[in-house]
Structures are given as structure tokens and as C-alpha cells.
Design an enzyme around this catalytic site. Structure first.
Site, mmCIF file in Angstrom:
data_model
loop_
_atom_site.group_PDB
_atom_site.id
_atom_site.type_symbol
_atom_site.label_atom_id
_atom_site.label_comp_id
_atom_site.label_asym_id
_atom_site.label_seq_id
_atom_site.Cartn_x
_atom_site.Cartn_y
_atom_site.Cartn_z
ATOM 1 N N GLU A 222 -9.164 3.658 2.881
ATOM 2 C CA GLU A 222 -8.721 3.737 1.492
ATOM 3 C C GLU A 222 -7.652 2.718 1.122
ATOM 4 O O GLU A 222 -7.537 2.324 -0.034
ATOM 5 C CB GLU A 222 -8.216 5.154 1.190
ATOM 6 C CG GLU A 222 -6.772 5.463 1.539
ATOM 7 C CD GLU A 222 -6.432 5.292 3.020
ATOM 8 O OE1 GLU A 222 -5.285 4.936 3.316
ATOM 9 O OE2 GLU A 222 -7.312 5.507 3.873
ATOM 10 N N LYS B 129 -9.594 13.126 8.535
ATOM 11 C CA LYS B 129 -9.017 12.740 9.817
ATOM 12 C C LYS B 129 -8.949 13.948 10.757
ATOM 13 O O LYS B 129 -8.915 15.095 10.303
ATOM 14 C CB LYS B 129 -7.587 12.219 9.622
ATOM 15 C CG LYS B 129 -7.470 10.896 8.910
ATOM 16 C CD LYS B 129 -6.000 10.518 8.772
ATOM 17 C CE LYS B 129 -5.834 9.190 8.060
ATOM 18 N NZ LYS B 129 -6.287 8.043 8.858
ATOM 19 N N LYS C 279 0.849 -1.200 0.000
ATOM 20 C CA LYS C 279 0.000 0.000 0.000
ATOM 21 C C LYS C 279 0.879 1.244 0.000
ATOM 22 O O LYS C 279 1.706 1.437 0.881
ATOM 23 C CB LYS C 279 -0.899 -0.005 1.248
ATOM 24 C CG LYS C 279 -1.625 1.307 1.522
ATOM 25 C CD LYS C 279 -2.275 1.293 2.900
ATOM 26 C CE LYS C 279 -2.822 2.664 3.282
ATOM 27 N NZ LYS C 279 -3.382 2.685 4.660
ATOM 28 N N ASP D 273 -2.207 10.622 3.631
ATOM 29 C CA ASP D 273 -3.597 10.235 3.856
ATOM 30 C C ASP D 273 -4.299 11.242 4.756
ATOM 31 O O ASP D 273 -4.152 11.226 5.971
ATOM 32 C CB ASP D 273 -3.667 8.845 4.493
ATOM 33 C CG ASP D 273 -5.101 8.383 4.696
ATOM 34 O OD1 ASP D 273 -5.998 8.915 4.010
ATOM 35 O OD2 ASP D 273 -5.315 7.488 5.527
ATOM 36 N N ASP E 243 1.963 6.519 5.616
ATOM 37 C CA ASP E 243 0.916 5.595 5.207
ATOM 38 C C ASP E 243 1.282 4.848 3.925
ATOM 39 O O ASP E 243 0.498 4.055 3.419
ATOM 40 C CB ASP E 243 -0.417 6.340 5.030
ATOM 41 C CG ASP E 243 -1.618 5.453 5.320
ATOM 42 O OD1 ASP E 243 -1.460 4.475 6.076
ATOM 43 O OD2 ASP E 243 -2.706 5.735 4.796
ATOM 44 N N ARG F 203 -7.324 -0.411 1.730
ATOM 45 C CA ARG F 203 -7.864 -1.690 1.230
ATOM 46 C C ARG F 203 -8.376 -1.554 -0.208
ATOM 47 O O ARG F 203 -8.388 -2.530 -0.956
ATOM 48 C CB ARG F 203 -8.968 -2.179 2.170
ATOM 49 C CG ARG F 203 -10.190 -1.298 2.243
ATOM 50 C CD ARG F 203 -11.008 -1.540 3.503
ATOM 51 N NE ARG F 203 -10.307 -1.049 4.691
ATOM 52 C CZ ARG F 203 -10.783 -1.152 5.931
ATOM 53 N NH1 ARG F 203 -11.962 -1.714 6.150
ATOM 54 N NH2 ARG F 203 -10.092 -0.682 6.950
ATOM 55 N N ASP G 39 -11.794 7.178 4.403
ATOM 56 C CA ASP G 39 -10.552 6.973 5.152
ATOM 57 C C ASP G 39 -10.205 5.494 5.275
ATOM 58 O O ASP G 39 -9.171 5.151 5.826
ATOM 59 C CB ASP G 39 -10.652 7.611 6.537
ATOM 60 C CG ASP G 39 -9.306 7.721 7.231
ATOM 61 O OD1 ASP G 39 -8.282 7.761 6.516
ATOM 62 O OD2 ASP G 39 -9.273 7.746 8.478
#
Length: 484
Positions: free
Chosen positions: A333, A261, A249, A254, A272, A335, A331
Site C-alpha cells: 500500500e 498481515k 509515506k 498498517d 509504518d 507505494r 499490503d
């Protein structure tokens, strides 16, 4: 501060003003007689009686210019124990005024003879610093000359160096700020690894749209930066055997998107993309050491921003697999990025197994803190190999449950599935359960949720805080022990 390690074949009592020796846990120094002057031996024999022998490293000032350092090893030391001792040595020596040391390998014996390399490996790993943006840098260089007949073999030197280079590259990537390492720049940096013999393919937005990778593209559509899928292939075998596949990933920053967030600690979201950085560092390491294995690394690179074109909660997108996903929370995201990457990797490369890595959920930190990565898998053999490799290099994993009973938590009324569990609980498991739906052909698969492991505020045994590089050594060990 930089550590430089050089090697020399013969030892001499006049090799260096500062000498490092290995001794046993009781600090028996009889093995030093052949390596230092008689007067020095007598002085150390007297001084050692006044020291705390529970310490693993003792330093003696024989003059204003000369130190002798004793490093004690227990017979039951593992390679990780010795690496940690090397890291402890770094914390000691970085405060010394002296810059040059000789490490005499001739005072180590028995089954510990190969541990010289692990000691130096731990020393190098702990020495990493990310000071690229500091105007005042510590430019001190510490040189260690390794002498004697128990030096690491040339093969081991290459292996250790390649793992260090791969780990440091991962740490560098994770440490970069989001304004520098956005997806466009990240793709360029990966492309530069061609010089090591990796085959690199970069799929930009135009190509991804044509392929139908809409879950990945949806995450990045609010950003002015591009979105990419990048593949890295290492063919270390002459045959065309199935490769080992590693998927990461790469959310370069993010914000959470429209599901924004909280501001507190959002600056940490530069890491991230750590899962992708592990894959990139691993592939560099395999290439540097000419690993006898076929492997492929696949990373999805995006930036999750709340722009005017950003994905909305409630949107429904069609993945590369053909399955549809209802986006309940933008959020969740990572996956979505992995979903397309996993299916593509399985279909394109038909690998022996797929291991994906991601800073996927805060829930895994609640479960395991910063001591273990969460392991989710459809395959017991692969899981056990990862657990054993993790124990050997102290990059530990803990297997968590997957079960079809969790499926009801991510089933959607409007699409094939939804990207979060709105009922609550089992946040890491339902995320993994989501990913498993994109493994279509029963390929052995493992998901490592490294959210608690990729970055450390307080540092660890082999790092001084910040990006840890967790995963590179773990996966190198997995490959070395089981697939080479």
C-alpha cells in the site's frame, strides 16, 4: 530523565563540584593544571596510572561530592566519533547520583575545538526517551554548564538544537500508538507547525477525490479515519528558486488490509508512517534554524484497515497521474500512497529534486539489515550527495539497482501496471521501479527505503531503542553541505 545544557563565558576552579575535561588519547592531563587545585591534580596523576587507558571516558571520585571526568579525543576523530562519545557519556552519567556538571571547553585545542558542540549533540540525542504513557517517570534532570572559550558558537547552538528538536519530533510521531496518532490527529499536529513559519495546506478526502488521487484514497477507504495529503512549505530564500522536495509515506497503522498481515509483530506497524515523520521533523528543523533554502514537504496520511469498504485484491484504480494500477495485494500500500504524492509534488512545486522516504519493503531488511537504508535513484549526482551526507552523520545509505528490465515484473495484463511482483525476488527494486513510473518530467529523484532503519529493538549509538529518527540528520546534512 532530562538533559539541560547552559552556557557561561568564564571558567574558574570553583565552578562546580563535578567537572568534565577533554584530554588527548594518551590521557595527558597537563592542560588541567590551570583549572583544578594542585592537590586534585596530584591525586588524578596517581589514580590515572591504575586505570585502563583504552577506555574513552574515565571518572574519578575526589570526594563523596566531587567527580572529575576525563573524556579522551583522538586527533583524527570525526564529528560522528565525537557525537558517539557524547552518547557514551550519557550512558555513564545517567547512573550517577550527581545532577550538575561543568564541562570545561578550554582543555580542547587544535582542530578539535569545534567538537564540543558535537559531543553535546550526541549526548542530547542519546538522552531521548518516550515515556509519555508511563505513570511512573524518571524526572531526574541533569544540568551541564558549558564554560570556557571553546563553546559552540550561537549559530551552532541553534543548528544543533533545531536538529535535535526535529529528530525528537520524528521519534515522538513514530512512537505514538495507532489509536492516538491516526490520520485525523496527525494532520492536526502538522497544522500546529504553522507557528514556526511553515505554510501548511491540508487536502482532505473531498479535495483528494476532486484531484483524482485514487491510489492514495484506495488505501484508506477501509478505515473510519480520514485520508489526507499535507504539504509544508519553508521559504528561506527571498527569491522564488525551485524548492527541494521531500515526500513521505504516512500509513499510520498498517494491518495489510484485506491481504491481512500475520498477527505476530503487527503491533510494530504503528511505525509504518516513519517516512512521513522524517519529512515533518525535517521541515520543523529547517524552520527552527531559519535555513537559507526553499523546501517543501509532502506527506500522504492514511490508515490501512480491512473494513467493509476496504480495497480488494484485483481492484483497478486510476492514479493522479492518469496511469491505472491493478491492486494484486493490499499490503503493498505504501507505494500507492507515494504514487499520487510524487506526481502531485512534481507537478505542483516543480522542484530541483524529489526525495521520498518510506518503510516500504521487508525485502530491504533482508538485503541491508539495520545498517543501511536502500537508495534508489534516477540521478547520480543526488545519489552521491546522499551517500556522502549519510557517511558524515552515520545515517548510511546503499545504492540499489533500477533498470527497465525490471519493468516486466510489474506490468499488468489488465491495467498499466500492478502493485506487486508476483514472480518473486527483487521486492525492493520492483517497488522502487513502480514509484519511478510516477516521476513524469525527469525530475532528479531518490527513493529511500528506511524499513530497517526507522525503528530499533536494541538501540544504536545515538538512540536507546525504539524510534530512531533516522533521516532527519541525513537530509539536514544534505541540505547544509550542498544547497545552502
Amino acid at each position: 530523565m532530562t538533559i539541560t545544557i547552559n552556557y557561561k563565558n568564564k571558567s574558574s576552579k570553583k565552578n562546580s563540584e563535578n567537572i568534565i575535561f577533554f584530554v588527548d588519547e594518551k590521557y595527558n592531563i597537563s592542560s588541567l593544571k590551570n583549572h583544578i587545585l594542585r592537590a586534585e591534580y596530584s591525586l588524578i596523576s596517581d589514580l590515572i596510572k591504575t586505570r585502563d587507558l583504552k577506555k574513552k571516558i574515565l571518572s574519578f571520585d575526589l570526594s563523596s561530592k566531587k567527580k572529575i571526568i576525563l573524556v579522551s579525543l583522538k586527533n583524527n576523530f570525526t564529528s560522528s566519533d565525537t557525537e558517539n562519545l557524547g552518547a557514551e557519556f550519557y550512558d555513564l552519567v545517567k547512573n550517577f547520583k550527581q545532577n550538575e556538571f561543568s564541562l570545561n571547553s578550554d582543555t580542547i585545542s587544535g582542530k578539535l575545538m569545534k567538537h564540543v558542540g558535537y559531543f553535546l549533540h550526541g549526548l542530547k540525542l542519546k538522552s531521548y526517551k518516550f515515556d509519555k504513557y508511563k505513570t511512573k517517570k524518571n524526572n531526574k534532570v541533569i544540568t551541564i554548564l558549558v564554560i570556557g572559550k571553546h563553546k559552540p558558537s550561537l549559530k551552532d547552538q541553534v543548528k544543533f538544537n533545531s536538529i535535535e528538536e526535529g529528530t525528537f519530533y520524528t521519534r515522538d510521531l513514530v512512537s505514538e500508538p495507532g489509536n492516538v496518532l491516526h490520520p485525523d490527529e496527525y494532520a492536526k499536529r502538522i497544522n500546529s507547525l504553522k507557528k514556526y513559519g511553515l505554510k501548511i495546506n491540508i487536502y482532505d478526502e473531498k479535495k483528494l477525490k476532486k484531484l483524482g488521487m485514487n491510489t492514495l484514497l484506495g488505501v484508506g477507504q477501509g478505515s473510519i479515519r480520514g485520508s489526507y495529503l499535507v504539504t509544508m512549505e519553508w521559504n528561506g530564500l527571498k527569491n522564488k528558486s525551485k524548492p527541494l522536495a521531500f515526500v513521505g509515506k504516512g500509513v499510520c497503522f498498517d494491518t495489510g488490509g484485506i491481504s491481512l498481515k500475520p498477527a505476530k509483530f503487527m503491533e510494530d506497524m504503528t511505525y509504518d508512517m516513519a517516512g512521513s515523520a522524517v519529512v515533518v521533523g525535517l521541515m520543523k528543523s529547517l524552520a527552527l534554524r531559519k535555513a537559507k533554502v526553499n523546501a517543501v514537504g509532502v506527506v500522504g496520511l492514511v490508515e490501512n484497515m480491512p473494513g467493509g469498504n476496504a480495497q480488494r485484491p484485483g481492484d483497478i484504480v486510476k492514479s493522479y497521474s492518469g496511469k491505472t494500477v491493478e491492486i494484486l495485494n493490499t499490503d503493498a500500500e505504501g507505494r500507492l500512497v507515494l504514487a499520487d504524492a510524487l506526481t502531485y509534488t512534481e507537478e505542483k512545486f516543480k522542484p530541483k529534486f524529489i526525495i521520498d522516504l518510506a518503510t516500504l519493503t521487508g525485502a530491504i531488511i533482508v538485503s541491508l539489515g539495520s545498517e543501511y537504508a536502500g537508495l534508489f535513484s534516477n540521478d547520480d549526482k543526488l545519489s552521491n550527495q546522499l551517500i556522502n551526507a549519510g557517511e558524515n552523520v552515520e545515517e548510511k545509505v546503499w545504492r540499489m539497482p533500477l533498470n527497465r528490465n525490471f519493468d516486466k515484473l510489474i506490468d499488468s495484463k489488465n491495467a498499466d501496471m500492478q502493485n506487486i511482483n508476483y514472480v518473486g525476488g527483487a521486492g525492493s527494486t520492483t517497488a522502487a521501479q513502480f514509484l519511478q513510473r510516477f516521476i513524469l518530467n525527469k525530475t532528479p529523484w531518490a527513493h529511500l527505503d528506511i524499513a530497517g532503519m526507522a525503528f530499533s529493538k536494541y538501540g544504536g549509538a545515538l538512540n536507546s531503542g525504539g524510534a530512531t529518527g533516522y533521516g532527519v540528520r541525513l537530509l539536514n546534512k544534505l541540505i547544509e553541505d550542498n544547497y545552502e
